[in-house]
Design an enzyme around this catalytic site. Structure first.
Site, PDB file in Angstrom:
ATOM      1  N   GLY A   1       0.976  -1.258  -0.033  1.00 54.42           N
ATOM      2  CA  GLY A   1       0.207   0.061   0.134  1.00 54.42           C
ATOM      3  C   GLY A   1       0.810   1.222  -0.060  1.00 54.42           C
TER       4      GLY A   1
ATOM      5  N   GLU B   1     -18.590  17.467   3.523  1.00 57.83           N
ATOM      6  CA  GLU B   1     -17.749  18.100   2.837  1.00 57.83           C
ATOM      7  C   GLU B   1     -18.531  17.869   1.217  1.00 57.83           C
ATOM      8  OE1 GLU B   1     -13.471  18.149   4.742  1.00 57.83           O
ATOM      9  OE2 GLU B   1     -13.917  16.633   3.370  1.00 57.83           O
TER      10      GLU B   1
ATOM     11  N   ASP C   1      -5.047   3.178   8.865  1.00 58.38           N
ATOM     12  CA  ASP C   1      -6.295   2.763   8.953  1.00 58.38           C
ATOM     13  C   ASP C   1      -6.373   1.219   9.356  1.00 58.38           C
ATOM     14  OD1 ASP C   1      -6.940   5.320   8.311  1.00 58.38           O
ATOM     15  OD2 ASP C   1      -7.838   4.809   6.668  1.00 58.38           O
TER      16      ASP C   1
END
Length: 457
Positions: free
Chosen positions: A17, A176, A306
């Site tokens: 990643g 947002e 995460d």
């Protein structure tokens, strides 16, 4: 087979990643006596906090992405392989990928997160999400395609469903994108679609909790709600979408909002990698790690960002799934890997909270800083712009984003309203790149009863 990686006398650190954590770790190891190998299915780093601006036409996709190889040009100990990771095999220190097996001395999982649909199958099949650049481009195309369809239909209920947009999730992403859509409704769409009565277009923000922006301060929560109300967004708190099918977003068995456009921003799971010990996988599919990000039960496998679930006394539910956490963990892990190479004990990770922020619309943002410092409005908006501009990777991306923002601010317009690749639900793919089933028919049947719009009292 090691995918033609060169032999090295130095230990190999494989990073799965290249998000905020993986990118930061690979950079932090540039002077370490290791061979750094990054594996990612995309050949670019994606700046996820600005995906919603790609989805609403405020920014180009390549303004928030930067080629991985260009980022690390000149870093002699760095190697990149574009591949899907199938599984890890800790017993043989091997990562099995779509381009071959890669051996490692140290493995770091920095895979980030995937959308969590909480087992709601109809929503997983039919909703739009915004976790990647293809997701954002698909959402942008889908919204404008539906406006084109709304021009052609003579069925008022079908037109209403094509115009309505439901955003599920009152976190920063949901707030947002709702604010951005509301601004687009006011400044952009009337120019493109003068034949449509855009006063009938409704934007709903649905949140299961009693407040928006749950992790932020009460002042920020109240300010965000007030800003959205001023923009005409219908905020539904203490409300959950339970089903989405036949162009209806149901919040009870009989009550629904007619819409073809449902954006799911309600939750995330860790992007776990198959092959890890079962006892290491915890809630939300995150990987349990100790205070130096070592995966439970494995001595040379680590997780950051995460996907890592690091529980502390201050954070019994684990570290927040935020970019600053991933970056700080990457910095500490880089130092710990060098300590391990020297035979020294690693040091515990300590998170420094530098604050949080969310933008609602032009001149309207909320910012929380440590020591209960809160501000909003124009100054908060400038702070948000500056922080995100400086965090973008690459000088060119910063310049392009700044120019696009300046153009939109002074012209009250967004130029990127292109349907370059028409989106079909038949072609949709999930977060893992696998093709999903066909979602629903192109022309759904509409039942004139119950009423066209039903919202909670």
């Amino acid at each position: 087979m090691d995918t033609n990686l060169p032999a090295s006398a130095n230990p190999r650190v494989v990073i799965i990643g290249c998000g905020f954590g993986g990118l930061r770790l690979a950079k932090a190891l540039r002077h370490a006596p290791v061979q750094v190998v990054v594996v990612d299915r995309n050949n670019y780093h994606n700046f996820q906090p600005l995906l919603y601006q790609v989805a609403t036409g405020a920014l180009e996709a390549d303004s928030i992405a930067y080629p991985i190889r260009k980022i690390f040009a000149g870093q002699k100990n760095f190697f990149y392989r574009m591949a899907d990771v199938h599984r890890v095999e800790p017993s043989t220190n091997t990562v099995v990928t779509s381009v071959g097996d890669i051996r490692y001395n140290y493995l770091v999982l920095a895979t980030g997160s995937l959308t969590n649909f909480f087992g709601l199958e109809s929503i997983e099949r039919n909703a739009m999400q915004i976790k990647s650049i293809p997701n954002a481009l698909n959402l942008r195309s889908f919204i404008f395609q539906n406006f084109e369809k709304a021009l052609l239909t003579e069925n008022p209920e079908e037109r209403q469903a094509l115009l309505n947009i439901v955003v599920v999730g009152g976190g920063p992403t949901g707030v947002e994108i709702s604010g951005s859509l509301a601004e687009m409704r006011k400044h952009v769409l009337p120019k493109d679609y003068p034949e449509l009565d855009l006063r009938t277009m409704q934007i709903f923000l649905v949140e299961a909790a009693p407040v928006l922006l749950g992790p932020m301060s009460p002042a920020s929560q109240a300010d965000a709600k007030r800003y959205l109300d001023e923009l005409g967004v219908k905020v539904l708190l203490n409300t959950s979408i339970k089903k989405f099918e036949n162009c209806r977003a149901y919040f009870s068995d009989t009550e629904f909002i007619p819409t073809e456009n449902l954006v799911w921003a309600a939750g995330v799971n860790g992007a776990e990698v198959p092959g890890l010990p079962a006892e290491a996988i915890t809630r939300n599919k995150r990987v349990t790690v100790n205070r130096w990000n070592q995966v439970v039960g494995l001595s040379n496998v680590f997780a950051i960002g995460d996907v890592a679930n690091m529980v502390t006394e201050d954070m019994p539910r684990g570290m927040p799934m935020l970019a600053p956490v991933a970056q700080q963990q990457a910095d500490q892990l880089a130092k710990n890997i060098e300590r391990l190479l020297r035979g020294e004990a690693p040091k515990d990770f300590v998170y420094t909270n530098k604050g949080s922020m969310a933008i609602v619309s032009r001149n309207k943002a909320v910012v929380d800083l440590p020591k209960n410092v809160h501000f909003n409005g124009f100054f908060g908006w400038l702070t948000w712009l500056f922080v995100h501009l400086m965090t973008l990777v690459g000088f060119r991306n910063r310049v392009v984003a700044l120019v696009d923002w300046a153009f939109s601010y002074f012209n009250s317009d967004q130029a990127l309203r292109l349907i370059i690749r028409p989106f079909s639900r038949r072609d949709v793919k999930d977060d893992k790149g696998k093709k999903s089933a066909e979602h629903r028919t192109a022309t759904p049947e509409y039942n004139p009863t119950p009423p066209a719009i039903q919202t909670p009292v």
